[in-house]
Write a protein that holds these residues in place. Structure first.
Motif, PDB file in Angstrom:
ATOM      1  N   LEU A 144       0.812  -1.210   0.000  1.00  0.00           N
ATOM      2  CA  LEU A 144       0.000   0.000   0.000  1.00  0.00           C
ATOM      3  C   LEU A 144       0.851   1.268   0.000  1.00  0.00           C
ATOM      4  N   PHE A 145       2.170   1.106   0.117  1.00  0.00           N
ATOM      5  CA  PHE A 145       3.049   2.271   0.023  1.00  0.00           C
ATOM      6  C   PHE A 145       2.996   2.792  -1.413  1.00  0.00           C
ATOM      7  N   PRO A 146       2.967   4.107  -1.622  1.00  0.00           N
ATOM      8  CA  PRO A 146       2.787   4.662  -2.975  1.00  0.00           C
ATOM      9  C   PRO A 146       3.810   4.157  -3.983  1.00  0.00           C
ATOM     10  N   ASN A 147       3.321   3.886  -5.179  1.00  0.00           N
ATOM     11  CA  ASN A 147       4.168   3.552  -6.317  1.00  0.00           C
ATOM     12  C   ASN A 147       4.307   4.815  -7.165  1.00  0.00           C
ATOM     13  N   PRO A 148       5.481   5.467  -7.174  1.00  0.00           N
ATOM     14  CA  PRO A 148       5.613   6.775  -7.829  1.00  0.00           C
ATOM     15  C   PRO A 148       5.480   6.744  -9.344  1.00  0.00           C
ATOM     16  N   THR A 149       5.516   5.572  -9.958  1.00  0.00           N
ATOM     17  CA  THR A 149       5.346   5.493 -11.409  1.00  0.00           C
ATOM     18  C   THR A 149       3.898   5.219 -11.807  1.00  0.00           C
ATOM     19  N   LYS A 150       3.059   4.887 -10.832  1.00  0.00           N
ATOM     20  CA  LYS A 150       1.686   4.510 -11.136  1.00  0.00           C
ATOM     21  C   LYS A 150       0.662   5.343 -10.366  1.00  0.00           C
ATOM     22  N   ASP A 151       0.855   5.479  -9.070  1.00  0.00           N
ATOM     23  CA  ASP A 151      -0.164   6.089  -8.219  1.00  0.00           C
ATOM     24  C   ASP A 151      -0.440   7.561  -8.498  1.00  0.00           C
ATOM     25  N   PRO A 152       0.505   8.363  -9.023  1.00  0.00           N
ATOM     26  CA  PRO A 152       0.158   9.764  -9.303  1.00  0.00           C
ATOM     27  C   PRO A 152      -0.895   9.925 -10.392  1.00  0.00           C
ATOM     28  N   PHE A 153      -1.150   8.880 -11.184  1.00  0.00           N
ATOM     29  CA  PHE A 153      -2.042   8.987 -12.326  1.00  0.00           C
ATOM     30  C   PHE A 153      -3.323   8.191 -12.080  1.00  0.00           C
ATOM     31  N   VAL A 154      -4.456   8.898 -12.071  1.00  0.00           N
ATOM     32  CA  VAL A 154      -5.741   8.253 -11.824  1.00  0.00           C
ATOM     33  C   VAL A 154      -6.173   7.407 -13.014  1.00  0.00           C
ATOM     34  N   THR A 155      -5.808   7.814 -14.233  1.00  0.00           N
ATOM     35  CA  THR A 155      -6.240   7.105 -15.443  1.00  0.00           C
ATOM     36  C   THR A 155      -5.026   6.652 -16.259  1.00  0.00           C
ATOM     37  N   ASP A 156      -5.300   5.794 -17.251  1.00  0.00           N
ATOM     38  CA  ASP A 156      -4.239   5.354 -18.155  1.00  0.00           C
ATOM     39  C   ASP A 156      -3.772   6.483 -19.066  1.00  0.00           C
ATOM     40  N   ASP A 157      -4.630   7.488 -19.256  1.00  0.00           N
ATOM     41  CA  ASP A 157      -4.232   8.690 -19.983  1.00  0.00           C
ATOM     42  C   ASP A 157      -3.417   9.545 -19.014  1.00  0.00           C
ATOM     43  N   LEU A 158      -2.084   9.448 -19.109  1.00  0.00           N
ATOM     44  CA  LEU A 158      -1.241  10.105 -18.113  1.00  0.00           C
ATOM     45  C   LEU A 158      -1.366  11.616 -18.144  1.00  0.00           C
ATOM     46  N   GLY A 159      -1.679  12.188 -19.302  1.00  0.00           N
ATOM     47  CA  GLY A 159      -1.895  13.629 -19.371  1.00  0.00           C
ATOM     48  C   GLY A 159      -3.078  14.040 -18.525  1.00  0.00           C
TER      49      GLY A 159
END
Length: 418
Positions: A144-159
């Motif tokens: 449950l510790f944040p994954n900095p490559t995945k967790d900042p983005f709510v959707t697959d559209d990273l923009g």
């Protein structure tokens, strides 16, 4: 008693000053409206109390002499108070700016009685429980510790995910600062909000809690720590919701779990940032209050300058006249600041670099399509908007440095000519 002149047989009108006994023979006196405070010997507090009561300078001098056991130069002390802006000259006292962007007025707005229960013993016990729960979850469930490559983005559209992260981050910061403000109101003092930057690369929002110096030392910890307390509460709530999702006990829509993950990423990043005392964060203010320092940051600055660049005569005099508590603490705090640079890099390496790299990699794959493609413009606009808050502090820092260089060069050239 010493004979007094006619000039001392007048009253001096002072602003509504606050005075707090700091121990060690000192009184912390200041103007709550301007946010300017200074530590003075207790005999100075005796003079100020007398003047606030309407005593003449001669009468204040007599009281001070009885207290100190020797004559006191009250006229000279009054001139010092005038230079500090503590003498009421009929003009309105304006708050001094402590950040580049800052509100001009102190904020109250919430009744003291309304928020006081949120900062009593029961409330602080709950905050401590939330902190223990948060740490325990991260230790026992590292997934449950944040994954900095995945967790900042709510959707697959990273923009889109990067743009959604902006209001989430702002909400996280706002909740932290509101915690400070509400805790200050629980004490009956006011605060104001501002924007500053740290370590050249980050904009930070801050709450000016200068007025807490009008209350006794032991009562200042609540507003100073309230932001961190609120962070732990909101982290604990998010983790309490994510925990059953990770075990399969709950099955909400995927976007709900991802929003919680993004919130935890933003909240934890801000909370760990507050632990960096060498960047004048919340815990730095707590440290200063514990040690009873007056200007630890500037004194440690001078010690670092002396070690690596040398001091001007004026700076050497300033260091020599520094408060003994600042000098004692700065001897080790200067090393904390040096080591802290590595911790800032580690923090950025975990929370910022992977996020920026993923966003740039996503944008690069779409920019190759050229301006004729819609995804090109979407990637360009969303990426620039998302990274602007990281670039702006750097631009401001470079601009400030550029404006200082000509002044330094002119000063050096002038010194050579003489």
């Amino acid at each position: 008693m010493t004979e007094v002149s006619d000039a001392t047989r007048v009253t001096v009108r002072l602003r509504p000053l606050s005075m707090v006994d700091e121990g060690d023979g000192e009184v912390l006196v200041g103007d709550p409206e301007s946010g300017e405070f200074i530590a003075i010997p207790k005999v100075g507090g005796v003079v100020i109390e007398a003047l606030l009561r309407g005593a003449t300078m001669a009468e204040a001098a007599q009281e001070a002499e009885r207290f100190a056991g020797e004559p006191v130069d009250v006229p000279s002390f009054v001139e010092t108070l005038r230079e500090l802006g503590y003498v009421d000259d009929g003009e309105r006292s304006e708050p001094s700016r402590s950040a580049p962007i800052q509100g001009r007025r102190w904020l109250s707005g919430v009744r003291q009685e309304t928020v006081r229960p949120f900062f009593g013993r029961v409330a602080w016990t709950c905050y401590a429980v939330c902190a223990v729960f948060t740490i325990a979850v991260f230790v026992l469930r590292p997934s449950l510790f944040p994954n900095p490559t995945k967790d900042p983005f709510v959707t697959d559209d990273l923009g889109l995910g990067a743009l959604i992260l902006i209001p989430i981050t702002l909400a996280s910061v706002a909740s932290h600062e509101v915690g400070h403000w509400l805790a200050a109101r629980a004490l009956g003092v006011r605060a104001r909000f501002g924007v500053d930057r740290r370590a050249m690369v980050l904009l930070v929002f801050e709450t000016d809690l200068t007025q807490v110096w009008t209350v006794p030392k032991r009562r200042r910890y609540s507003p100073l720590l309230a932001g961190i307390a609120f962070d732990f509460v909101l982290l604990a709530v998010a983790l309490a919701l994510r925990l059953p999702i990770s075990t399969g006990a709950l099955s909400p829509p995927v976007v709900v779990d991802q929003l919680l993950a993004t919130w935890i990423f933003a909240k934890l990043g801000g909370l760990l940032w507050q632990c960096m005392v060498f960047l004048r964060t919340d815990l730095y203010a707590v440290l200063v209050n514990v040690l009873g320092c007056r200007n630890l940051w500037e004194v440690s600055n001078l010690m670092l300058r002396r070690r690596f660049r040398g001091l001007t005569a004026e700076q050497a005099d300033e260091l020599a006249e520094a408060h003994p508590k600042d000098l004692r603490a700065a001897r080790w705090f200067q090393w904390v600041r040096m080591v802290g640079t590595l911790l800032v890099l580690a923090w950025a390496g975990f929370f910022l670099v992977p996020y920026v790299w993923e966003l740039l990699r996503w944008a690069g794959a779409r920019l190759v399509d050229g301006p004729g493609a819609g995804v090109f413009w979407w990637a360009l606009v969303s990426t620039v908007a998302a990274l602007a808050r990281l670039v702006l502090p750097v631009v401001l820092s470079i601009r400030e440095l550029a404006t200082r260089l000509p002044v330094r060069r002119a000063t050096t050239e002038g010194g050579d000519e003489t």
